[in-house]
Design a protein around this motif. Structure first.
Motif, PDB file in Angstrom:
ATOM      1  N   GLY A   1     -56.493 -26.542  20.190  1.00 19.52           N
ATOM      2  CA  GLY A   1     -55.839 -27.729  19.630  1.00 19.52           C
ATOM      3  C   GLY A   1     -56.907 -28.700  19.170  1.00 19.52           C
ATOM      4  O   GLY A   1     -57.834 -28.340  18.442  1.00 19.52           O
ATOM      5  N   GLU A   2     -56.816 -29.922  19.625  1.00 23.80           N
ATOM      6  CA  GLU A   2     -57.778 -30.964  19.252  1.00 23.80           C
ATOM      7  C   GLU A   2     -58.965 -31.034  20.216  1.00 23.80           C
ATOM      8  O   GLU A   2     -59.899 -31.792  19.991  1.00 23.80           O
ATOM      9  CB  GLU A   2     -57.077 -32.332  19.212  1.00 23.80           C
ATOM     10  N   SER A   3     -58.911 -30.264  21.284  1.00 24.73           N
ATOM     11  CA  SER A   3     -59.958 -30.327  22.310  1.00 24.73           C
ATOM     12  C   SER A   3     -61.098 -29.371  22.008  1.00 24.73           C
ATOM     13  O   SER A   3     -60.872 -28.200  21.709  1.00 24.73           O
ATOM     14  CB  SER A   3     -59.385 -29.966  23.680  1.00 24.73           C
ATOM     15  N   GLU A   4     -62.315 -29.890  22.099  1.00 30.27           N
ATOM     16  CA  GLU A   4     -63.507 -29.055  21.985  1.00 30.27           C
ATOM     17  C   GLU A   4     -63.996 -28.765  23.395  1.00 30.27           C
ATOM     18  O   GLU A   4     -64.198 -29.677  24.195  1.00 30.27           O
ATOM     19  CB  GLU A   4     -64.589 -29.762  21.179  1.00 30.27           C
ATOM     20  N   LEU A   5     -64.147 -27.476  23.695  1.00 28.65           N
ATOM     21  CA  LEU A   5     -64.502 -27.050  25.040  1.00 28.65           C
ATOM     22  C   LEU A   5     -65.623 -26.032  25.016  1.00 28.65           C
ATOM     23  O   LEU A   5     -65.851 -25.372  24.009  1.00 28.65           O
ATOM     24  CB  LEU A   5     -63.287 -26.377  25.713  1.00 28.65           C
ATOM     25  N   THR A   6     -66.288 -25.898  26.153  1.00 28.86           N
ATOM     26  CA  THR A   6     -67.181 -24.768  26.388  1.00 28.86           C
ATOM     27  C   THR A   6     -66.447 -23.834  27.342  1.00 28.86           C
ATOM     28  O   THR A   6     -65.459 -24.235  27.982  1.00 28.86           O
ATOM     29  CB  THR A   6     -68.498 -25.217  27.042  1.00 28.86           C
ATOM     30  N   LEU A   7     -66.917 -22.611  27.457  1.00 29.33           N
ATOM     31  CA  LEU A   7     -66.307 -21.680  28.408  1.00 29.33           C
ATOM     32  C   LEU A   7     -66.361 -22.250  29.820  1.00 29.33           C
ATOM     33  O   LEU A   7     -65.384 -22.159  30.569  1.00 29.33           O
ATOM     34  CB  LEU A   7     -67.006 -20.320  28.363  1.00 29.33           C
ATOM     35  N   TYR A   8     -67.488 -22.846  30.180  1.00 31.54           N
ATOM     36  CA  TYR A   8     -67.619 -23.400  31.520  1.00 31.54           C
ATOM     37  C   TYR A   8     -66.578 -24.487  31.763  1.00 31.54           C
ATOM     38  O   TYR A   8     -65.910 -24.498  32.804  1.00 31.54           O
ATOM     39  CB  TYR A   8     -69.027 -23.954  31.748  1.00 31.54           C
ATOM     40  N   ARG A   9     -66.420 -25.384  30.822  1.00 31.00           N
ATOM     41  CA  ARG A   9     -65.457 -26.476  30.997  1.00 31.00           C
ATOM     42  C   ARG A   9     -64.026 -25.935  31.078  1.00 31.00           C
ATOM     43  O   ARG A   9     -63.233 -26.373  31.910  1.00 31.00           O
ATOM     44  CB  ARG A   9     -65.604 -27.487  29.862  1.00 31.00           C
ATOM     45  N   TYR A  10     -63.712 -24.993  30.217  1.00 27.79           N
ATOM     46  CA  TYR A  10     -62.378 -24.408  30.200  1.00 27.79           C
ATOM     47  C   TYR A  10     -62.076 -23.711  31.530  1.00 27.79           C
ATOM     48  O   TYR A  10     -61.062 -23.990  32.177  1.00 27.79           O
ATOM     49  CB  TYR A  10     -62.265 -23.413  29.040  1.00 27.79           C
ATOM     50  N   PHE A  11     -62.970 -22.827  31.951  1.00 30.58           N
ATOM     51  CA  PHE A  11     -62.719 -22.076  33.174  1.00 30.58           C
ATOM     52  C   PHE A  11     -62.890 -22.923  34.428  1.00 30.58           C
ATOM     53  O   PHE A  11     -62.241 -22.664  35.441  1.00 30.58           O
ATOM     54  CB  PHE A  11     -63.557 -20.793  33.213  1.00 30.58           C
ATOM     55  N   SER A  12     -63.714 -23.958  34.383  1.00 29.77           N
ATOM     56  CA  SER A  12     -63.817 -24.875  35.526  1.00 29.77           C
ATOM     57  C   SER A  12     -62.476 -25.543  35.785  1.00 29.77           C
ATOM     58  O   SER A  12     -62.070 -25.715  36.939  1.00 29.77           O
ATOM     59  CB  SER A  12     -64.869 -25.954  35.272  1.00 29.77           C
TER      60      SER A  12
END
Length: 153
Positions: free
Chosen positions: A124-135
């Protein structure tokens, strides 16, 4: 191996061990609500299963492609269906399904490259890294695990 990847994998492996330990709780404990008017231990564990499946089948394969990510399913509906399934299943079946799904998630994460763990992506509008997403997903798990620990004491 990338440190972020290692940390997430370790947390997911720990979650499997933790859920596996629930095989020792009594049927009464397994069916006990975590609070008055809330889900039972069985339902809490059961609701994690379809989300792992969603992440493995609908998120991870598309994270670093040009394809847009599918919209998440209706949270209330998916959780209600999962909770209902857990009410109908045995403890062993629910735990087994959780462990199988979590194993598939860990396997999928192993296949992500260290380079992918460094790049960001959009949901969506959120920019994430894999770490942030899975955290965030790991935090969600442990929030529920702590609720379960509290009711089982």
């Amino acid at each position: 191996m990338n440190q972020d990847k290692r940390q997430i994998l370790a947390q997911y492996e720990k979650s499997m061990t933790w859920v596996e330990s629930l095989a020792d709780v009594t049927e009464e404990q397994w069916r006990t609500p975590i609070e008055v008017g809330k889900w039972s231990v069985a339902e809490v564990i059961g609701h994690l299963i379809p989300w792992d499946e969603f992440v493995v089948s609908k998120r991870i394969p598309l994270l670093f492609t040009e394809d847009s990510l599918p919209k998440a399913p209706n949270v209330q509906e998916m959780n209600a269906n999962a909770a209902n399934s857990s009410r109908l299943q045995s403890k062993e079946e629910t735990i087994g399904k959780f462990l199988n799904g979590r194993h598939q998630l860990i396997d999928a994460l192993h296949h992500l490259t260290d380079e992918q763990w460094q790049h960001s992506f959009h949901i969506g509008e959120s920019e994430l890294t894999l770490y942030r997403y899975f955290s965030g997903l790991v935090e969600h798990d442990w929030h529920h695990f702590l609720q379960i620990e509290k009711v089982l004491k």
